[in-house]
Design a protein around this motif. Structure first.
Motif, PDB file in Angstrom:
ATOM      1  N   VAL A 124       0.777  -8.583  -8.607  1.00 44.48           N
ATOM      2  CA  VAL A 124       0.069  -7.348  -8.282  1.00 44.48           C
ATOM      3  C   VAL A 124       0.283  -6.336  -9.400  1.00 44.48           C
ATOM      4  CG1 VAL A 124      -0.157  -5.448  -6.638  1.00 44.48           C
ATOM      5  CG2 VAL A 124       0.330  -7.743  -5.805  1.00 44.48           C
ATOM      6  N   ILE A 125      -0.784  -5.685  -9.833  1.00 45.13           N
ATOM      7  CA  ILE A 125      -0.692  -4.602 -10.823  1.00 45.13           C
ATOM      8  C   ILE A 125      -1.018  -3.296 -10.117  1.00 45.13           C
ATOM      9  CG2 ILE A 125      -1.625  -3.641 -12.956  1.00 45.13           C
ATOM     10  CD1 ILE A 125      -2.245  -6.470 -13.857  1.00 45.13           C
ATOM     11  N   LEU A 126      -0.085  -2.326 -10.208  1.00 48.67           N
ATOM     12  CA  LEU A 126      -0.263  -1.034  -9.558  1.00 48.67           C
ATOM     13  C   LEU A 126      -0.494   0.047 -10.606  1.00 48.67           C
ATOM     14  CD1 LEU A 126       2.695  -1.187  -6.979  1.00 48.67           C
ATOM     15  CD2 LEU A 126       0.320  -1.854  -6.600  1.00 48.67           C
ATOM     16  N   VAL A 127      -1.337   1.010 -10.284  1.00 47.65           N
ATOM     17  CA  VAL A 127      -1.536   2.183 -11.132  1.00 47.65           C
ATOM     18  C   VAL A 127      -1.342   3.432 -10.285  1.00 47.65           C
ATOM     19  CG1 VAL A 127      -3.102   1.099 -12.771  1.00 47.65           C
ATOM     20  CG2 VAL A 127      -4.032   2.119 -10.700  1.00 47.65           C
ATOM     21  N   GLY A 128      -0.965   4.511 -10.945  1.00 47.25           N
ATOM     22  CA  GLY A 128      -0.674   5.750 -10.224  1.00 47.25           C
ATOM     23  C   GLY A 128       0.798   6.078 -10.346  1.00 47.25           C
ATOM     24  N   GLU A 129       1.334   6.735  -9.336  1.00 42.36           N
ATOM     25  CA  GLU A 129       2.757   7.058  -9.336  1.00 42.36           C
ATOM     26  C   GLU A 129       3.601   5.790  -9.260  1.00 42.36           C
ATOM     27  OE1 GLU A 129       3.892   9.845  -6.378  1.00 42.36           O
ATOM     28  OE2 GLU A 129       2.522  11.419  -7.079  1.00 42.36           O
ATOM     29  N   ASP A 130       4.706   5.761 -10.014  1.00 43.87           N
ATOM     30  CA  ASP A 130       5.585   4.594  -9.992  1.00 43.87           C
ATOM     31  C   ASP A 130       6.223   4.437  -8.624  1.00 43.87           C
ATOM     32  OD1 ASP A 130       4.986   4.004 -12.535  1.00 43.87           O
ATOM     33  OD2 ASP A 130       6.900   4.646 -13.412  1.00 43.87           O
ATOM     34  N   VAL A 131       6.194   3.207  -8.126  1.00 40.83           N
ATOM     35  CA  VAL A 131       6.816   2.893  -6.833  1.00 40.83           C
ATOM     36  C   VAL A 131       8.290   2.593  -7.079  1.00 40.83           C
ATOM     37  CG1 VAL A 131       6.804   1.330  -4.861  1.00 40.83           C
ATOM     38  CG2 VAL A 131       4.640   1.970  -5.960  1.00 40.83           C
ATOM     39  N   PRO A 132       9.209   3.198  -6.315  1.00 40.04           N
ATOM     40  CA  PRO A 132      10.644   2.939  -6.517  1.00 40.04           C
ATOM     41  C   PRO A 132      10.983   1.460  -6.380  1.00 40.04           C
ATOM     42  CG  PRO A 132      10.298   4.790  -5.025  1.00 40.04           C
ATOM     43  CD  PRO A 132       8.963   4.162  -5.240  1.00 40.04           C
ATOM     44  N   ALA A 133      11.970   1.026  -7.133  1.00 38.40           N
ATOM     45  CA  ALA A 133      12.401  -0.378  -7.098  1.00 38.40           C
ATOM     46  C   ALA A 133      12.867  -0.769  -5.706  1.00 38.40           C
ATOM     47  CB  ALA A 133      13.522  -0.595  -8.116  1.00 38.40           C
ATOM     48  N   ALA A 134      13.464   0.210  -4.973  1.00 39.75           N
ATOM     49  CA  ALA A 134      13.951  -0.073  -3.619  1.00 39.75           C
ATOM     50  C   ALA A 134      12.799  -0.449  -2.691  1.00 39.75           C
ATOM     51  CB  ALA A 134      14.694   1.149  -3.066  1.00 39.75           C
ATOM     52  N   SER A 135      11.641   0.220  -2.860  1.00 36.20           N
ATOM     53  CA  SER A 135      10.473  -0.073  -2.011  1.00 36.20           C
ATOM     54  C   SER A 135       9.926  -1.469  -2.307  1.00 36.20           C
ATOM     55  CB  SER A 135       9.383   0.973  -2.244  1.00 36.20           C
ATOM     56  OG  SER A 135       9.839   2.249  -1.898  1.00 36.20           O
ATOM     57  N   ILE A 136       9.922  -1.821  -3.598  1.00 35.72           N
ATOM     58  CA  ILE A 136       9.444  -3.162  -3.974  1.00 35.72           C
ATOM     59  C   ILE A 136      10.414  -4.229  -3.469  1.00 35.72           C
ATOM     60  CG2 ILE A 136       8.940  -4.680  -5.931  1.00 35.72           C
ATOM     61  CD1 ILE A 136       8.006  -2.161  -7.428  1.00 35.72           C
ATOM     62  N   ALA A 137      11.716  -3.937  -3.553  1.00 42.61           N
ATOM     63  CA  ALA A 137      12.735  -4.877  -3.055  1.00 42.61           C
ATOM     64  C   ALA A 137      12.592  -5.070  -1.548  1.00 42.61           C
ATOM     65  CB  ALA A 137      14.126  -4.360  -3.401  1.00 42.61           C
ATOM     66  N   SER A 182       0.860  -1.188   0.000  1.00 42.82           N
ATOM     67  CA  SER A 182       0.000   0.000   0.000  1.00 42.82           C
ATOM     68  C   SER A 182       0.897   1.239   0.000  1.00 42.82           C
ATOM     69  CB  SER A 182      -0.917   0.000   1.235  1.00 42.82           C
ATOM     70  OG  SER A 182      -1.809  -1.087   1.181  1.00 42.82           O
ATOM     71  N   PHE A 183       0.920   1.956  -1.118  1.00 43.33           N
ATOM     72  CA  PHE A 183       1.784   3.131  -1.265  1.00 43.33           C
ATOM     73  C   PHE A 183       0.928   4.374  -1.528  1.00 43.33           C
ATOM     74  CE2 PHE A 183       4.131  -0.592  -2.861  1.00 43.33           C
ATOM     75  CZ  PHE A 183       5.236  -0.567  -2.027  1.00 43.33           C
ATOM     76  N   ASP A 184       1.466   5.527  -1.133  1.00 41.59           N
ATOM     77  CA  ASP A 184       0.766   6.793  -1.363  1.00 41.59           C
ATOM     78  C   ASP A 184       0.662   7.071  -2.859  1.00 41.59           C
ATOM     79  OD1 ASP A 184       0.544   7.160   1.345  1.00 41.59           O
ATOM     80  OD2 ASP A 184       2.386   8.348   1.508  1.00 41.59           O
ATOM     81  N   ASN A 185      -0.479   7.598  -3.272  1.00 35.53           N
ATOM     82  CA  ASN A 185      -0.726   7.980  -4.667  1.00 35.53           C
ATOM     83  C   ASN A 185      -0.628   6.797  -5.636  1.00 35.53           C
ATOM     84  OD1 ASN A 185      -0.927  10.730  -3.841  1.00 35.53           O
ATOM     85  ND2 ASN A 185       1.316  10.871  -3.874  1.00 35.53           N
ATOM     86  N   THR A 186      -0.768   5.591  -5.091  1.00 35.57           N
ATOM     87  CA  THR A 186      -0.728   4.379  -5.922  1.00 35.57           C
ATOM     88  C   THR A 186      -1.862   3.459  -5.483  1.00 35.57           C
ATOM     89  OG1 THR A 186       1.669   4.556  -6.122  1.00 35.57           O
ATOM     90  CG2 THR A 186       0.695   2.451  -6.708  1.00 35.57           C
ATOM     91  N   GLN A 187      -2.501   2.828  -6.440  1.00 41.87           N
ATOM     92  CA  GLN A 187      -3.611   1.939  -6.116  1.00 41.87           C
ATOM     93  C   GLN A 187      -3.385   0.568  -6.736  1.00 41.87           C
ATOM     94  OE1 GLN A 187      -7.413   3.497  -7.234  1.00 41.87           O
ATOM     95  NE2 GLN A 187      -8.575   1.812  -6.338  1.00 41.87           N
ATOM     96  N   ILE A 188      -3.810  -0.463  -6.006  1.00 43.32           N
ATOM     97  CA  ILE A 188      -3.712  -1.832  -6.521  1.00 43.32           C
ATOM     98  C   ILE A 188      -4.882  -2.056  -7.480  1.00 43.32           C
ATOM     99  CG2 ILE A 188      -3.787  -4.281  -5.935  1.00 43.32           C
ATOM    100  CD1 ILE A 188      -2.591  -3.525  -3.209  1.00 43.32           C
ATOM    101  N   LEU A 189      -4.545  -2.242  -8.756  1.00 40.72           N
ATOM    102  CA  LEU A 189      -5.566  -2.444  -9.781  1.00 40.72           C
ATOM    103  C   LEU A 189      -6.027  -3.895  -9.846  1.00 40.72           C
ATOM    104  CD1 LEU A 189      -7.169  -1.175 -12.129  1.00 40.72           C
ATOM    105  CD2 LEU A 189      -5.277  -1.793 -13.629  1.00 40.72           C
ATOM    106  N   ASP A 190      -5.096  -4.797  -9.693  1.00 39.45           N
ATOM    107  CA  ASP A 190      -5.419  -6.221  -9.779  1.00 39.45           C
ATOM    108  C   ASP A 190      -4.425  -7.009  -8.941  1.00 39.45           C
ATOM    109  OD1 ASP A 190      -6.652  -8.554 -10.512  1.00 39.45           O
ATOM    110  OD2 ASP A 190      -5.560  -8.780 -12.392  1.00 39.45           O
TER     111      ASP A 190
END
Length: 453
Positions: free
Chosen positions: A296-309, A274-282
């Motif tokens: 997980v498919i996200l829409v909105g602002e791109d989440v940095p690779a470091a956060s996903i890692a 769950s990230f700010d300005n980003t929504q889980i689409l699917d």
């Protein structure tokens, strides 16, 4: 040390008094005979089952829960399943053979009837009621177990009530068979295996519950004059039970493991993705054997690779060590499952609509309550006017209302009944007090203020 022992004895006696099954237990032979009669599936019983399967299939086809429940109430499917549990508990090999034979016949007729119905039915789309019978969960196992326990306790008591019908509805034996028929009719092997899997699990755990109930209530086991014959029967029953239970135990273990995995996966998605300005689409949770993946498919602002890692690193905290996390951002990175997106949009729309509907219903209820109060005061005013004419002839007009009084110094509010009366001749304080007390008692108000004009 005497006091604790006395307390323990009192607790034991209390539990024994309230939980003793022997109090309501009917004649044991009657109970056994009742289950034995339910095992036989010939003539009328079989035709009732066929018609019930047609009803349930129609209910699943048109997505009508009421029709499905009605079909489950009619269906006599519980008989052979409880007969298997009873036969194991009583060590009765003949009853076991009859019960297994009846169960196989009823299952075959049920699936064949459902397949025939869906072959001739013009509707071939899987409705939500059908889809719900293709993927068993741990809840289905628990429902079958506790439902079976309720059934065997009910059938062994004097006042049987409507428990058996309730168990038939709760454990839902018929819909999986109809769904299996739908799978065969449409050539969908996944539907057939999933539905039959659910039916098999239900049968096994209802039988297990019946066996447990029979043993707990100490039913008389079958005695054999020939001890060698008894050993042979006992070994045969144990072998059949093991052959039946081993797949069920394995399948149940997989169900529990899948349920725990899904719960952990959903918790991980909610807390770590769950990230700010980003929504889980699917989102997709895949768990097949040792293969596990979260997409997980996200829409909105791109989440940095470091956060996903970092989120991927925290998989171990949710006991998802061997799970692969795939995060796709934007609509161009990978093909999107439009059906899932539509389902999520409809789910959000349904939830928001449901919330708005609840809010509107609460407002309507509140307004209706207020309106009812005003109407009640109006009707009451009309009712007491004839009495006022007799008791206080100087009264010319009367107005009664329900209002809220607010104190200016403390902003404290209080509910008060306000009565405004116009007199031909202004009453004295004593008479005014008397009228106020009469009104308070007549209106039934805790607080009443009289304004005399």
């Amino acid at each position: 040390m005497k006091a604790p022992n006395r307390n323990l004895f009192a607790v034991r006696e209390f539990l024994k008094d309230y939980l003793d099954l022997k109090k309501d237990k009917t004649n044991e032979l009657e109970t056994v005979e009742s289950i034995r009669r339910g095992v036989e599936f010939k003539g009328a019983n079989l035709w009732i089952l066929i018609f019930a399967i047609f009803m349930a299939s129609l209910g699943l086809n048109v997505n009508s829960t009421a029709v499905i429940i009605g079909a489950m109430l009619i269906s006599p499917l519980m008989g052979p399943i409880m007969g298997i549990g009873l036969s194991v508990g009583l060590n009765d090999f003949e009853l076991m053979k009859r019960s297994l034979k009846s169960l196989l016949i009823t299952t075959a007729f049920s699936v064949a009837t459902a397949t025939f119905f869906f072959l001739i039915s013009p509707f071939d789309q899987a409705q939500s009621e059908l889809l719900a019978r293709t993927s068993p969960t741990i809840y289905d196992v628990l429902i079958a177990l506790f439902g079976g326990l309720a059934g065997v306790v009910a059938i062994s008591t004097k006042e049987k009530g409507n428990v058996i019908a309730g168990v038939a509805i709760a454990t839902a034996l018929m819909p999986p068979l109809c769904t299996a028929g739908f799978g065969l009719a449409t050539g969908n092997l996944v539907y057939f295996l999933g539905a039959f899997y659910l039916y098999f699990i239900n049968c096994v755990f209802i039988s297990l519950a019946t066996f447990i109930g029979v043993r707990v209530m100490h039913f008389q086991r079958k005695e054999f004059v020939d001890k060698s014959r008894e050993r042979t029967v006992h070994r045969s029953i144990v072998f059949i039970v093991l052959v039946t239970m081993c797949p069920a135990v394995y399948l149940t273990f997989n169900i529990i493991r899948s349920s725990l995995f899904e719960r952990s996966a959903y918790k991980f998605i909610t807390e770590q993705l769950s990230f700010d300005n980003t929504q889980i689409l699917d989102k997709q949770i895949i768990h097949k054997g040792d293969s596990a993946e979260i997409k997980v498919i996200l829409v909105g602002e791109d989440v940095p690779a470091a956060s996903i890692a970092l989120a991927r690193h925290k998989l171990a905290d949710y006991k998802l060590n061997r799970t692969r996390l795939t995060v796709m951002q934007g609509m161009n990175n990978a093909p999107v499952d439009m059906s899932s997106i539509r389902a999520m949009v409809m789910e959000d729309f349904y939830k928001s609509s449901e919330e708005r509907l609840k809010e509107q219903q609460q407002k309507i209820a509140s307004l209706e309550t207020s309106l009812a109060t005003y109407r009640a005061f109006d009707a009451l005013g009309q009712k007491i006017i004839p009495e006022l004419k007799v008791l206080y002839p100087s009264v010319k007009t009367l107005s009664i209302s329900h209002t809220i009084e607010t104190r200016v110094d403390s902003m404290r509010t209080d509910t008060i009944t306000l009565a405004v009366m116009k007199f031909a001749k202004r009453p004295k304080e004593a008479e005014k007090t008397k009228i106020s007390e009469w009104l308070k008692a007549r209106v039934g108000a805790k607080r009443l203020r009289l304004i005399a004009e």
